[in-house]
Scaffold this motif. Structure first.
Motif, PDB file in Angstrom:
ATOM      1  N   SER A 129       0.844  -1.180   0.000  1.00 45.14           N
ATOM      2  CA  SER A 129       0.000   0.000   0.000  1.00 45.14           C
ATOM      3  C   SER A 129       0.888   1.242   0.000  1.00 45.14           C
ATOM      4  CB  SER A 129      -0.912  -0.001   1.231  1.00 45.14           C
ATOM      5  OG  SER A 129      -0.141   0.113   2.417  1.00 45.14           O
ATOM      6  N   GLY A 182     -11.272  -2.500   8.663  1.00 47.52           N
ATOM      7  CA  GLY A 182     -10.129  -3.120   8.007  1.00 47.52           C
ATOM      8  C   GLY A 182     -10.422  -4.458   7.379  1.00 47.52           C
ATOM      9  N   TYR A 238     -13.793   4.960  -0.857  1.00 49.79           N
ATOM     10  CA  TYR A 238     -12.585   4.179  -0.588  1.00 49.79           C
ATOM     11  C   TYR A 238     -11.329   4.867  -1.138  1.00 49.79           C
ATOM     12  CZ  TYR A 238     -16.131   0.563   0.079  1.00 49.79           C
ATOM     13  OH  TYR A 238     -17.221  -0.138   0.502  1.00 49.79           O
ATOM     14  N   ALA A 295     -12.058  -3.719  -1.517  1.00 54.90           N
ATOM     15  CA  ALA A 295     -11.981  -2.558  -0.630  1.00 54.90           C
ATOM     16  C   ALA A 295     -12.107  -2.996   0.819  1.00 54.90           C
ATOM     17  CB  ALA A 295     -13.064  -1.544  -0.976  1.00 54.90           C
ATOM     18  N   ALA A 296     -11.561  -2.156   1.701  1.00 56.05           N
ATOM     19  CA  ALA A 296     -11.600  -2.415   3.141  1.00 56.05           C
ATOM     20  C   ALA A 296     -12.594  -1.474   3.804  1.00 56.05           C
ATOM     21  CB  ALA A 296     -10.211  -2.229   3.743  1.00 56.05           C
ATOM     22  N   ASP A 297     -13.356  -2.014   4.744  1.00 53.29           N
ATOM     23  CA  ASP A 297     -14.300  -1.173   5.479  1.00 53.29           C
ATOM     24  C   ASP A 297     -13.595  -0.476   6.638  1.00 53.29           C
ATOM     25  OD1 ASP A 297     -13.962  -3.078   7.449  1.00 53.29           O
ATOM     26  OD2 ASP A 297     -15.878  -4.087   7.074  1.00 53.29           O
ATOM     27  N   GLU A 298     -14.374   0.194   7.479  1.00 49.35           N
ATOM     28  CA  GLU A 298     -13.779   0.946   8.586  1.00 49.35           C
ATOM     29  C   GLU A 298     -13.027   0.053   9.548  1.00 49.35           C
ATOM     30  OE1 GLU A 298     -14.679   4.390   9.688  1.00 49.35           O
ATOM     31  OE2 GLU A 298     -15.519   4.873   7.748  1.00 49.35           O
ATOM     32  N   TRP A 311     -11.483  -6.704   4.344  1.00 47.35           N
ATOM     33  CA  TRP A 311     -11.473  -6.591   2.884  1.00 47.35           C
ATOM     34  C   TRP A 311     -12.539  -7.468   2.254  1.00 47.35           C
ATOM     35  CZ3 TRP A 311      -8.305  -3.324   0.060  1.00 47.35           C
ATOM     36  CH2 TRP A 311      -7.279  -2.687   0.773  1.00 47.35           C
ATOM     37  N   GLU A 349      -5.163   3.457   0.302  1.00 48.41           N
ATOM     38  CA  GLU A 349      -4.928   2.555   1.433  1.00 48.41           C
ATOM     39  C   GLU A 349      -6.065   1.544   1.604  1.00 48.41           C
ATOM     40  OE1 GLU A 349      -2.378   2.143   3.604  1.00 48.41           O
ATOM     41  OE2 GLU A 349      -1.191   3.581   2.450  1.00 48.41           O
ATOM     42  N   LYS A 350      -7.254   1.892   1.095  1.00 45.67           N
ATOM     43  CA  LYS A 350      -8.423   1.040   1.331  1.00 45.67           C
ATOM     44  C   LYS A 350      -8.977   0.390   0.068  1.00 45.67           C
ATOM     45  CE  LYS A 350     -10.988   4.142   3.399  1.00 45.67           C
ATOM     46  NZ  LYS A 350     -12.153   4.686   4.136  1.00 45.67           N
TER      47      LYS A 350
END
Length: 378
Positions: free
Chosen positions: A214, A280, A377, A275-278, A282, A259-260
Motif C-alpha cells: 500500500s 479493516g 474508498y 476494498a476495506a471497510d472501517e 477486505w 490505502e483502502k
C-alpha cells in the motif's frame, strides 16, 4: 464504464510501463523487443523507438520516474538499463549471473536499485557501481523453492516482497552498505543485513503471482492461482492476515489505488475491485468493466468450462465461437490481463488512473474519478 481509452498495440503484450509524464508508453509485443509509443497531437499513438538487445521474450519493463531510465528483464537471463542519449536509447548490460529466465523487474522508490526475480529461485538486487561505471548485482539465494514471479518494493526502499510458484510470499531486507543509508524512518529494517528474511507467508497453497505494498507500506497484498487474494497488515513478527475468496478466475496482478482499495486483474479479463471497510475487513466490491450477467443455476464448473472453451475458440457444446463471444461481452479486454500499472500524480498517494495490458494486445486506461460508489474508498 471506468475505461477512458483503449488502444490495440499488438496481437499480444507481455508487459508495459509509462514514461514519467505519462506521454509515452514502453511495451513488449510478446517478443524480444521494446516498442516505445508517443501520443501525437492528433490523438494517435506513433511508434518512436524499437529497443533491440535481448535475444528472447522480454518479461519485465519498468520506467523510472526521477531518472527517466528504462530497465528490462528477459528470458535470455539478462537485464539492460536504457539511458536516453540525444535521440537514442543506449543499453547497459547488467550482470545478473542467472542460469534461468529473468521473470520480473522493478525500480526501488529512490531508484538507486532495482530487483529482478527469476526462474532460478533467485532475486537479484542491482545497483550502480560508480567506480567501475557499471551495474552489478547481489543475489538473494536459497530462500525460494521455485520461480520468483513478482517483486514489490516497500516505500522505505529497503524491504522487498516477493511471490513464487512455491505458493509463498516473502519479505527480505535489501540493505546494501554504501548504497543505502541508515534511516530512522525505515525503522528496524535498516538494521537488518542484506538478504535477511523478515517474514514468510504461507497463506496460499497454489502458485502466487502479483504482489504490492500500500502507499504507506502498512499493508501487503498478493494473489494466488486458487482465486484468492491475501491482505497482510503489520508485516513482521505478528502480522495480521486475511484472505478474500472469489468464484471467478484467478488474478495475475494487483495494484493499490489507495490505502483502502485494491484493483486486481487476471484470467477473467476484467479488473476487480477490492476494498476495506472501517474495521479493516477486505471484500470484493465489483468488476470495473461491463460484465455478462450470471445465468440462473450457473456454477463454478460452468465458468471454468467457458474459460477452457475460450482457449480453443469454441464452446463446450459445439464448434462455434460462443465462448469467445461470451467473453467479449464481459469487458473490454478479450484475454488475460497480466500487467497493471498505476498512473499516479506527482506527490499523491492516491491512484485515480491506471492502465492494464494483456494477452489480447490491448492497453486500457481506467479512471476511477467518476465512480460514485467507489469514492468512499479513494
Amino acid at each position: 464504464m471506468a475505461a477512458i481509452s483503449v488502444h490495440q498495440f499488438a496481437p499480444c503484450i507481455t508487459c508495459h510501463a509509462w514514461s514519467p509524464d505519462h506521454s509515452m508508453i514502453a511495451l513488449c509485443p510478446n517478443n524480444n523487443e521494446v516498442h516505445i509509443y508517443k501520443l501525437s497531437p492528433e490523438n494517435k499513438w506513433e511508434r518512436l523507438h524499437v529497443l533491440q538487445k535481448h535475444d528472447q521474450i522480454i518479461s519485465g519493463i519498468d520506467w523510472s520516474v526521477r531518472s527517466n531510465r528504462i530497465v528490462t528483464a528477459s528470458h535470455d537471463r539478462n537485464s539492460y538499463v536504457w539511458n536516453k542519449e540525444g535521440t537514442e536509447w543506449v543499453p547497459t548490460l547488467v550482470i545478473l549471473r542467472l542460469n534461468r529466465a529473468a521473470l520480473c523487474v522493478q525500480w526501488s522508490p529512490k531508484e538507486n536499485k532495482f530487483a529482478v526475480g527469476s526462474g532460478a529461485k533467485t532475486v537479484c538486487i542491482c545497483y550502480y557501481e560508480q567506480d567501475n561505471n557499471w551495474w552489478v548485482s547481489k543475489l538473494i539465494r536459497k530462500r525460494h523453492d521455485s520461480s520468483v514471479t513478482s517483486v514489490a518494493w516497500h516505500p522505505n526502499n529497503i524491504l522487498l516482497a516477493t511471490t513464487s510458484t512455491d505458493g509463498k510470499c516473502r519479505v527480505f531486507s535489501t540493505f546494501i552498505k554504501g548504497v543505502d543509508t541508515r534511516d530512522s524512518k525505515a525503522g528496524s529494517s535498516s538494521d537488518s543485513k542484506f538478504g535477511e528474511q523478515i517474514i514468510q507467508l504461507d497463506l496460499s497453497f497454489s502458485w502466487a503471482f502479483g504482489v504490492k505494498w500500500s502507499p504507506s507500506g502498512n499493508t501487503l497484498a498478493y494473489v494466488g492461482h486458487n482465486s484468492m487474494i491475501y491482505f497482510v497488515d503489520d508485516v513482521g513478527p505478528s502480522p495480521l492476515a486475511q484472505n478474500v475468496a472469489f468464484r471467478d478466475l484467478p488474478l495475475r496482478d494487483v495494484v493499490f489505488v489507495s490505502e483502502k482499495m485494491v484493483i486486481g486483474g487476471g484470467f477473467d479479463c476484467n479488473p476487480m475491485v477490492f476494498a476495506a471497510d472501517e474495521g479493516g475487513n477486505w471484500t470484493f466490491i465489483r468488476f470495473l468493466g461491463e460484465r455478462k450477467p450470471s445465468l440462473p443455476g450457473s456454477t463454478y464448473g460452468s465458468q471454468f468450462s467457458e474459460a477452457f472453451g475460450k482457449f480453443y475458440g469454441q464452446s463446450k457444446t459445439g464448434g462455434s465461437n460462443d465462448a469467445v463471444d461470451a467473453t467479449k461481452s464481459r469487458g473490454i479486454h478479450e484475454n488475460c490481463i497480466n500487467c497493471i500499472v498505476p498512473l499516479r500524480s506527482s506527490g499523491s498517494d492516491r491512484t485515480l488512473r491506471f492502465s492494464t495490458s494483456g494477452l489480447d494486445g490491448r492497453v486500457v486506461i481506467w479512471d476511477l474519478e467518476n465512480q460514485e460508489d467507489l469514492s468512499g474508498y479513494l
